[in-house]
Design a protein around this motif. Structure first.
Motif, PDB file in Angstrom:
ATOM      1  N   VAL A 146       0.818  -1.215   0.000  1.00  0.00           N
ATOM      2  CA  VAL A 146       0.000   0.000   0.000  1.00  0.00           C
ATOM      3  C   VAL A 146       0.856   1.271   0.000  1.00  0.00           C
ATOM      4  CG1 VAL A 146      -2.056  -1.048   1.006  1.00  0.00           C
ATOM      5  CG2 VAL A 146      -0.265  -0.152   2.517  1.00  0.00           C
ATOM      6  N   THR A 147       1.988   1.267   0.700  1.00  0.00           N
ATOM      7  CA  THR A 147       2.853   2.449   0.699  1.00  0.00           C
ATOM      8  C   THR A 147       3.428   2.696  -0.687  1.00  0.00           C
ATOM      9  OG1 THR A 147       3.449   2.146   3.030  1.00  0.00           O
ATOM     10  CG2 THR A 147       4.911   3.506   1.692  1.00  0.00           C
ATOM     11  N   LYS A 148       3.925   1.635  -1.320  1.00  0.00           N
ATOM     12  CA  LYS A 148       4.456   1.761  -2.678  1.00  0.00           C
ATOM     13  C   LYS A 148       3.356   2.181  -3.653  1.00  0.00           C
ATOM     14  CE  LYS A 148       7.995  -1.871  -2.098  1.00  0.00           C
ATOM     15  NZ  LYS A 148       9.182  -0.996  -2.175  1.00  0.00           N
ATOM     16  N   MET A 149       2.149   1.686  -3.463  1.00  0.00           N
ATOM     17  CA  MET A 149       1.047   2.052  -4.341  1.00  0.00           C
ATOM     18  C   MET A 149       0.764   3.548  -4.250  1.00  0.00           C
ATOM     19  SD  MET A 149      -1.489  -1.225  -3.726  1.00  0.00           S
ATOM     20  CE  MET A 149      -2.828  -0.594  -4.755  1.00  0.00           C
ATOM     21  N   HIS A 150       0.759   4.092  -3.032  1.00  0.00           N
ATOM     22  CA  HIS A 150       0.581   5.534  -2.857  1.00  0.00           C
ATOM     23  C   HIS A 150       1.652   6.303  -3.615  1.00  0.00           C
ATOM     24  CE1 HIS A 150      -2.716   6.478  -0.158  1.00  0.00           C
ATOM     25  NE2 HIS A 150      -2.392   5.488   0.650  1.00  0.00           N
ATOM     26  N   GLU A 151       2.877   5.825  -3.542  1.00  0.00           N
ATOM     27  CA  GLU A 151       4.007   6.547  -4.126  1.00  0.00           C
ATOM     28  C   GLU A 151       3.920   6.640  -5.641  1.00  0.00           C
ATOM     29  OE1 GLU A 151       7.293   4.341  -2.649  1.00  0.00           O
ATOM     30  OE2 GLU A 151       7.284   5.307  -0.667  1.00  0.00           O
ATOM     31  N   VAL A 152       3.267   5.664  -6.292  1.00  0.00           N
ATOM     32  CA  VAL A 152       3.217   5.660  -7.758  1.00  0.00           C
ATOM     33  C   VAL A 152       1.855   6.080  -8.307  1.00  0.00           C
ATOM     34  CG1 VAL A 152       4.993   3.877  -7.890  1.00  0.00           C
ATOM     35  CG2 VAL A 152       2.575   3.205  -7.898  1.00  0.00           C
ATOM     36  N   GLY A 153       0.940   6.500  -7.438  1.00  0.00           N
ATOM     37  CA  GLY A 153      -0.347   7.001  -7.908  1.00  0.00           C
ATOM     38  C   GLY A 153      -1.449   5.975  -8.014  1.00  0.00           C
ATOM     39  N   LEU A 154      -1.254   4.784  -7.424  1.00  0.00           N
ATOM     40  CA  LEU A 154      -2.304   3.762  -7.380  1.00  0.00           C
ATOM     41  C   LEU A 154      -2.909   3.791  -5.982  1.00  0.00           C
ATOM     42  CD1 LEU A 154      -0.442   0.893  -9.266  1.00  0.00           C
ATOM     43  CD2 LEU A 154      -2.412   2.186 -10.128  1.00  0.00           C
ATOM     44  N   ASP A 155      -3.855   4.684  -5.781  1.00  0.00           N
ATOM     45  CA  ASP A 155      -4.412   4.929  -4.453  1.00  0.00           C
ATOM     46  C   ASP A 155      -5.090   3.677  -3.914  1.00  0.00           C
ATOM     47  OD1 ASP A 155      -5.572   5.877  -2.173  1.00  0.00           O
ATOM     48  OD2 ASP A 155      -6.731   7.464  -3.139  1.00  0.00           O
TER      49      ASP A 155
END
Length: 226
Positions: A146-155
């Motif tokens: 989830v943290t990596k998803m936030h970082e790349v724009g996949l909320d």
């Protein structure tokens, strides 16, 4: 709302693959072994450039799979390209073999069904979602990235009634880059691939229902309680 960064580490050349494709990254397997696990006619193995790989797949396209696939070594990973296909991400018998004893990251586009991001370890889907709907995740540990998803724009908390996900494929490749550690500095079109014809499509896979229609991986995972 999570916004995608202006610059994302995409795999240069992926945009030439068209409306349906799957790009998978398999850790610590040689291209030969990755293709054998996928299930190919070894007599058709041949070294090909990217353009030839794409051409051969189009020329021998099947109803449920790519007609020709390729694998190339990139760092500690082998990238497997299915032009016009998606089996590593959604066909259980395929991904179970390919990911046995290792891990697989898959980014798939399918303009006539649904796109897919999948992280599979030793036969088990750990994280799976449609990049347009990253809030609807399945797998044994759906919140792992989830943290990596936030970082790349996949909320990961995306509101289906809110704004659409911006650049879902680009963000998916960026997430794959973050997981694999690959910088994607090499243009996909400049790689030399070991290519081969797959032995079959989805036949015998649990991704088909009793009427022979393809199911989505999400429906299978939900049925299994993942």
């Amino acid at each position: 709302m999570t916004e995608a960064p202006e610059e994302l580490p995409c795999f240069p050349g992926y945009e030439t693959l068209g409306e349906i494709y799957c790009v998978s990254f398999v850790r610590d397997l040689s291209p030969e072994e990755a293709l054998r696990r996928f299930g190919v006619d070894e007599e058709t193995m041949d070294e090909v450039a990217f353009d030839e790989l794409d051409y051969r797949s189009v020329e021998s396209m099947r109803a449920d799979a790519a007609g020709y696939i390729g694998a190339a070594r990139v760092g500690d990973w082998t990238v497997v390209i299915e032009p016009g296909g998606w089996l590593i991400a959604v066909a259980d018998k395929i991904y179970a073999r390919v990911s046995r004893g290792t891990e697989v990251v898959s980014v798939c586009r399918h303009d006539y069904a649904e796109d897919t991001f999948a992280y599979i370890v030793d036969g088990t889907p750990v994280v799976w979602f449609d990049p347009m709907y990253p809030e609807e995740r399945s797998g044994s540990d759906p919140d792992r990235f989830v943290t990596k998803m936030h970082e790349v724009g996949l909320d990961p908390d995306h509101d289906i009634d809110g704004p659409r996900i911006d650049r879902p494929m680009e963000s998916s490749f960026a997430l794959a880059s973050s997981i694999t550690g690959l910088s994607f500095s090499t243009d996909l079109r400049n790689l030399r691939f070991l290519g081969a014809e797959p032995l079959g499509g989805l036949s015998g896979s649990s991704m088909q229902n009793q009427n022979g229609a393809s199911q989505t991986l999400s429906s299978v995972l939900r049925a299994e309680g993942l």
